[in-house]
Design an enzyme around this catalytic site. Structure first.
Site, PDB file in Angstrom:
ATOM      1  N   SER A 107      44.735  37.703  37.328  1.00 53.04           N
ATOM      2  CA  SER A 107      44.488  36.281  37.535  1.00 53.04           C
ATOM      3  C   SER A 107      45.060  35.456  36.373  1.00 53.04           C
ATOM      4  O   SER A 107      46.249  35.553  36.075  1.00 53.04           O
ATOM      5  CB  SER A 107      42.987  36.052  37.727  1.00 53.04           C
ATOM      6  OG  SER A 107      42.719  34.756  38.197  1.00 53.04           O
ATOM      7  N   ASP A 164      43.756  37.007  49.431  1.00 52.85           N
ATOM      8  CA  ASP A 164      43.310  36.337  48.210  1.00 52.85           C
ATOM      9  C   ASP A 164      42.847  34.927  48.565  1.00 52.85           C
ATOM     10  O   ASP A 164      43.628  34.119  49.055  1.00 52.85           O
ATOM     11  CB  ASP A 164      44.468  36.288  47.204  1.00 52.85           C
ATOM     12  CG  ASP A 164      44.047  35.811  45.824  1.00 52.85           C
ATOM     13  OD1 ASP A 164      43.034  35.100  45.720  1.00 52.85           O
ATOM     14  OD2 ASP A 164      44.743  36.155  44.851  1.00 52.85           O
ATOM     15  N   HIS A 182      41.387  38.902  45.716  1.00 52.56           N
ATOM     16  CA  HIS A 182      41.914  38.483  44.407  1.00 52.56           C
ATOM     17  C   HIS A 182      41.629  39.503  43.310  1.00 52.56           C
ATOM     18  O   HIS A 182      42.495  39.801  42.489  1.00 52.56           O
ATOM     19  CB  HIS A 182      41.282  37.134  44.033  1.00 52.56           C
ATOM     20  CG  HIS A 182      41.831  36.509  42.797  1.00 52.56           C
ATOM     21  ND1 HIS A 182      43.090  35.943  42.736  1.00 52.56           N
ATOM     22  CD2 HIS A 182      41.294  36.349  41.559  1.00 52.56           C
ATOM     23  CE1 HIS A 182      43.306  35.460  41.520  1.00 52.56           C
ATOM     24  NE2 HIS A 182      42.226  35.694  40.783  1.00 52.56           N
TER      25      HIS A 182
END
Length: 419
Positions: A232, A326, A359
């Site tokens: 991320s 995601d 994610h």
């Protein structure tokens, strides 16, 4: 009938080791339920249930015996009891902050399916993060805060910097697991830890430069063989480090944006601005989760060109991983942009977009975190992912990550066993 036995082997292992369960002493064709439970460091319970039918010999081998419909997972899924764990507390993510102590899985076998009946047998298994001979060393060097994980032996070792995202703090579980594979790893905090700032404001490239220089100077590090991995926001920072700091030989980006996000990054004489987002496009699900997936501004809009990460500046090899489900942001689209930019400049890049993955792609067997409470937002944030597809993605991604780092930092295409 002989006593029913439930065996988990081995009794102690690393978290990313396969799960092996066997049952003996059942009646032929007997219906049973396997309940798996894990309590996290804060006392929150995670559970899963698998429904099974014994074979003609009254046995179950979970590497061959299929789980039936109606439980947490179905089909032949040896690790299903682990990756299908769900929190009894809503929006709870399974984290392991103290990697020097193991997590304990508790297994209980019960008669029947719905509802599970009398207890037939029980066992447990410890799943740890630091293998034999690996040592953890806290880092407080200059401004740098984190932890080193040193493999056994004199070295010098290939080294990896490990970064997580906007949850902040220090996350050590992935770094500690990689150290079991012969990499000297540094889990690096960059906000909301120790005496670091408690938010993303004021991030400076020099902090990451200092961390890299510290690692290069370590006597057990092969300074010519240093890589970085991030998830991320941490993945963005890895890409930026690879672009602007000499010495990153291999970079793994997981669920990254293709531009710098959320906070400007100071870089000495210049600043990388951050990609904006539209509050009007933030959605709220019926469960009360923030769906941020369509809120980010378009990185390819000419107005955002200065926020784009110039990955083509780097001489590193890249592995870009993303999931098609995601819900934090469109990382699959961002991955295509990054890969396109790298290939346009004839850079060494591998990529994989996993169908149904969300994610938060973790090392294997971490249960899917579809949504969790986000400290900075003060609300639950939707991460996405479909349980089984996400679990398979984590398994495959972990193999790819190890193979990639072995190839570019060790000069070998084989993944070493830590057994």
């Amino acid at each position: 009938m002989s006593a029913v036995s439930l065996l988990a082997s081995p009794g102690r292992c690393l978290f990313d080791d396969p799960l092996r369960l066997r049952v003996r002493g059942l009646s032929p064709g007997q219906d049973v339920s396997l309940r798996t439970a894990l309590t996290d460091e804060a006392g929150h319970l995670f559970t899963s249930v698998g429904l099974y039918r014994a074979d003609g010999g009254g046995e179950l081998d979970f590497s061959r015996s299929p789980a039936l419909e109606g439980g947490s997972y179905t089909g032949v899924e040896p690790e299903g009891p682990l990756w299908s764990l769900k929190p009894e507390t809503p929006f709870r993510r399974l984290l392991k902050k103290d990697v020097e102590s193991p997590l304990q899985l508790r297994f209980s076998l019960h008669q029947a399916h719905h509802p599970p009946g009398a207890l037939l047998a029980a066992t447990s298994q410890e799943r740890g993060f630091i293998g034999e001979g690996v040592t953890r060393v806290p880092v407080r060097e200059g401004r740098v805060r984190g932890s080193l994980f040193l493999p056994p032996g004199p070295g010098p070792f290939p080294a990896i910097i490990d970064l997580y995202g906007t949850g902040g703090g220090l996350m050590e579980h992935r770094a500690s697991l990689l150290a079991n594979r012969g990499f000297l790893t540094m889990a690096l905090a960059y906000f909301d830890y120790d005496d670091l700032p408690n938010n993303l404001a004021g991030l400076h490239l020099d902090y990451f430069r200092e961390a890299l220089e510290f690692l290069k100077s370590h006597p057990k590090v092969n300074k010519e063989r240093i890589g970085a991995i991030g998830l991320s926001k941490g993945a963005e920072l890895v890409l930026i480090m690879a672009a602007y700091l000499p010495g990153i030989r291999a970079a793994v980006s997981i669920s990254s944006c293709s531009a710098n996000s959320f906070a400007p990054l100071l870089c000495g004489k210049f600043t990388i601005p951050c990609l904006g987002f539209s509050t009007e496009k933030i959605k709220l699900t019926e469960a009360g989760e923030i769906d941020f997936s369509e809120s980010m501004d378009d990185p390819l809009d000419p107005a955002n060109c200065e926020a784009l990460i110039p990955v083509e500046r780097s001489s590193a090899a890249f592995l870009i991983l993303s999931g098609s489900d995601d819900k934090n942001w469109p990382s699959a689209t961002y991955a295509e942009q990054l890969v396109g930019r790298l290939r346009e400049h004839q850079k060494d890049v591998e990529s994989k977009c996993y169908p149904g993955a969300g994610h938060i792609l973790e090392p294997p067997y971490f249960p899917l975190c579809k949504a969790s409470h986000h400290k900075l937002l003060g609300m639950p944030l939707l991460w996405g992912g479909q349980t089984k597809a996400h679990a398979k993605a984590e398994e495959d991604a972990w193999k790819k990550i190890q193979t990639f780092f072995s190839k570019h930092l060790k000069g070998t295409n084989t993944v070493q066993s830590h057994l």
